[in-house]
Design an enzyme around this catalytic site. Structure first.
Site, PDB file in Angstrom:
ATOM      1  N   ASP A   1       0.872  -1.180   0.000  1.00 37.50           N
ATOM      2  CA  ASP A   1       0.000   0.000   0.000  1.00 37.50           C
ATOM      3  C   ASP A   1       0.909   1.229   0.000  1.00 37.50           C
ATOM      4  O   ASP A   1       1.809   1.337   0.837  1.00 37.50           O
ATOM      5  CB  ASP A   1      -0.903  -0.009   1.250  1.00 37.50           C
ATOM      6  CG  ASP A   1      -2.040   0.997   1.141  1.00 37.50           C
ATOM      7  OD1 ASP A   1      -1.763   2.190   0.892  1.00 37.50           O
ATOM      8  OD2 ASP A   1      -3.205   0.597   1.305  1.00 37.50           O
TER       9      ASP A   1
ATOM     10  N   GLY B   1     -15.836   3.133   3.716  1.00 38.38           N
ATOM     11  CA  GLY B   1     -14.470   3.660   3.629  1.00 38.38           C
ATOM     12  C   GLY B   1     -13.711   3.179   2.408  1.00 38.38           C
ATOM     13  O   GLY B   1     -12.545   3.521   2.226  1.00 38.38           O
ATOM     14  N   GLN B   2     -14.358   2.376   1.538  1.00 35.78           N
ATOM     15  CA  GLN B   2     -13.653   1.891   0.338  1.00 35.78           C
ATOM     16  C   GLN B   2     -13.352   3.069  -0.586  1.00 35.78           C
ATOM     17  O   GLN B   2     -14.224   3.908  -0.842  1.00 35.78           O
ATOM     18  CB  GLN B   2     -14.519   0.847  -0.395  1.00 35.78           C
ATOM     19  CG  GLN B   2     -13.800   0.196  -1.581  1.00 35.78           C
ATOM     20  CD  GLN B   2     -14.619  -0.912  -2.256  1.00 35.78           C
ATOM     21  OE1 GLN B   2     -15.785  -1.133  -1.918  1.00 35.78           O
ATOM     22  NE2 GLN B   2     -14.016  -1.586  -3.220  1.00 35.78           N
TER      23      GLN B   2
ATOM     24  N   HIS C   1     -10.147  -5.765  -2.500  1.00 31.60           N
ATOM     25  CA  HIS C   1      -8.809  -6.049  -1.963  1.00 31.60           C
ATOM     26  C   HIS C   1      -8.901  -6.306  -0.471  1.00 31.60           C
ATOM     27  O   HIS C   1      -9.775  -5.772   0.207  1.00 31.60           O
ATOM     28  CB  HIS C   1      -7.856  -4.887  -2.225  1.00 31.60           C
ATOM     29  CG  HIS C   1      -8.425  -3.555  -1.841  1.00 31.60           C
ATOM     30  ND1 HIS C   1      -9.306  -2.871  -2.647  1.00 31.60           N
ATOM     31  CD2 HIS C   1      -8.263  -2.789  -0.737  1.00 31.60           C
ATOM     32  CE1 HIS C   1      -9.657  -1.751  -2.061  1.00 31.60           C
ATOM     33  NE2 HIS C   1      -9.051  -1.675  -0.894  1.00 31.60           N
TER      34      HIS C   1
ATOM     35  N   HIS D   1      -6.674  -5.776   2.972  1.00 29.59           N
ATOM     36  CA  HIS D   1      -5.535  -5.099   3.578  1.00 29.59           C
ATOM     37  C   HIS D   1      -4.906  -6.056   4.586  1.00 29.59           C
ATOM     38  O   HIS D   1      -5.632  -6.690   5.375  1.00 29.59           O
ATOM     39  CB  HIS D   1      -5.995  -3.875   4.387  1.00 29.59           C
ATOM     40  CG  HIS D   1      -6.639  -2.792   3.588  1.00 29.59           C
ATOM     41  ND1 HIS D   1      -5.988  -1.629   3.268  1.00 29.59           N
ATOM     42  CD2 HIS D   1      -7.891  -2.672   3.061  1.00 29.59           C
ATOM     43  CE1 HIS D   1      -6.794  -0.836   2.591  1.00 29.59           C
ATOM     44  NE2 HIS D   1      -7.967  -1.444   2.451  1.00 29.59           N
TER      45      HIS D   1
HETATM   46  P1  AMP Z   1      -9.741   1.040   0.390  1.00 29.05           P
HETATM   47  O1  AMP Z   1      -9.932   2.418   0.941  1.00 29.05           O
HETATM   48  O2  AMP Z   1     -10.100  -0.083   1.280  1.00 29.05           O
HETATM   49  O3  AMP Z   1     -10.410   0.980  -0.969  1.00 29.05           O
HETATM   50  O4  AMP Z   1      -8.177   0.884   0.187  1.00 29.05           O
HETATM   51  C1  AMP Z   1      -7.499   1.386  -0.913  1.00 29.05           C
HETATM   52  C2  AMP Z   1      -6.053   1.417  -0.515  1.00 29.05           C
HETATM   53  O5  AMP Z   1      -5.301   1.545  -1.695  1.00 29.05           O
HETATM   54  C3  AMP Z   1      -5.669   2.595   0.388  1.00 29.05           C
HETATM   55  O6  AMP Z   1      -5.112   2.093   1.587  1.00 29.05           O
HETATM   56  C4  AMP Z   1      -4.653   3.375  -0.450  1.00 29.05           C
HETATM   57  O7  AMP Z   1      -3.594   3.866   0.351  1.00 29.05           O
HETATM   58  C5  AMP Z   1      -4.166   2.333  -1.434  1.00 29.05           C
HETATM   59  N1  AMP Z   1      -3.714   2.799  -2.727  1.00 29.05           N
HETATM   60  C6  AMP Z   1      -4.254   3.755  -3.516  1.00 29.05           C
HETATM   61  N2  AMP Z   1      -3.572   3.863  -4.677  1.00 29.05           N
HETATM   62  C7  AMP Z   1      -2.585   2.926  -4.620  1.00 29.05           C
HETATM   63  C8  AMP Z   1      -1.535   2.528  -5.513  1.00 29.05           C
HETATM   64  N3  AMP Z   1      -1.367   3.126  -6.692  1.00 29.05           N
HETATM   65  N4  AMP Z   1      -0.701   1.544  -5.131  1.00 29.05           N
HETATM   66  C9  AMP Z   1      -0.856   0.938  -3.922  1.00 29.05           C
HETATM   67  N5  AMP Z   1      -1.807   1.270  -3.041  1.00 29.05           N
HETATM   68  C10 AMP Z   1      -2.661   2.256  -3.381  1.00 29.05           C
END
Ligand code: AMP
Length: 141
Positions: A33, A95-96, A102, A104
């Protein structure tokens, strides 16, 4: 909402956007991340396009959960945290922020809170180091 094939994780899957890769297999991919909530914060995604847990096929979900567990094991070995949090958000109200499902995987330590979700970019070299450390600890499928 229809799946957006140009979301950032779909672009990473197609090799159009860079990622600090941890795992790149037939069914799943995992990468650091870029805005970690704790050092070692890793994301695990299926290759199948699906916005959230409700859209993902059962077989892909099984592969995703198995890959997530292996990544969690590797994060535990690599960082030796007190615990490992596995988190998965469905819908903006939950919060997505990226609409390709995905999990975490986040190392946690006693008395240490998380930094804010998806806020500040980590140093790319450090993310590469963390990805290498987790890859080295990844168990076989
Ligand atoms: P969510 O909010 O559960 O959809 O998580 C999305 C996650 O993707 C967040 O923790 C971001 O920090 C992460 N994120 C966004 N863009 C990227 C990227 N280009 N590469 C890796 N992680 C990312």
């Amino acid at each position: 909402m229809a799946y957006d094939p140009d979301n950032i994780f779909a672009r990473i899957l197609r090799g159009e956007a860079d990622a600090h890769l941890v795992l790149n297999e037939e069914h799943c991919m995992a990468f650091m991340d870029v805005m970690p909530q704790s050092p070692g914060h890793t994301l695990v995604i299926p290759r199948q396009p699906a916005e959230d847990i409700f859209e993902l096929g059962a077989e892909s979900l099984n592969h995703l959960v198995a890959a997530t567990r292996r990544v969690a094991q590797a994060v535990r070995t690599a960082f030796n945290p007190g615990g490992v949090m596995v988190m998965q958000l469905n819908g903006a109200d939950a919060g997505q922020t990226v609409f390709h499902i995905h999990f975490h995987v986040i190392p946690r330590y006693a008395g240490e809170g998380l930094t804010l979700h998806a806020r500040s970019m980590a140093d790319a070299r450090q993310l590469d180091e963390h990805a290498a450390k987790i890859r080295a600890a990844l168990p076989a499928p």
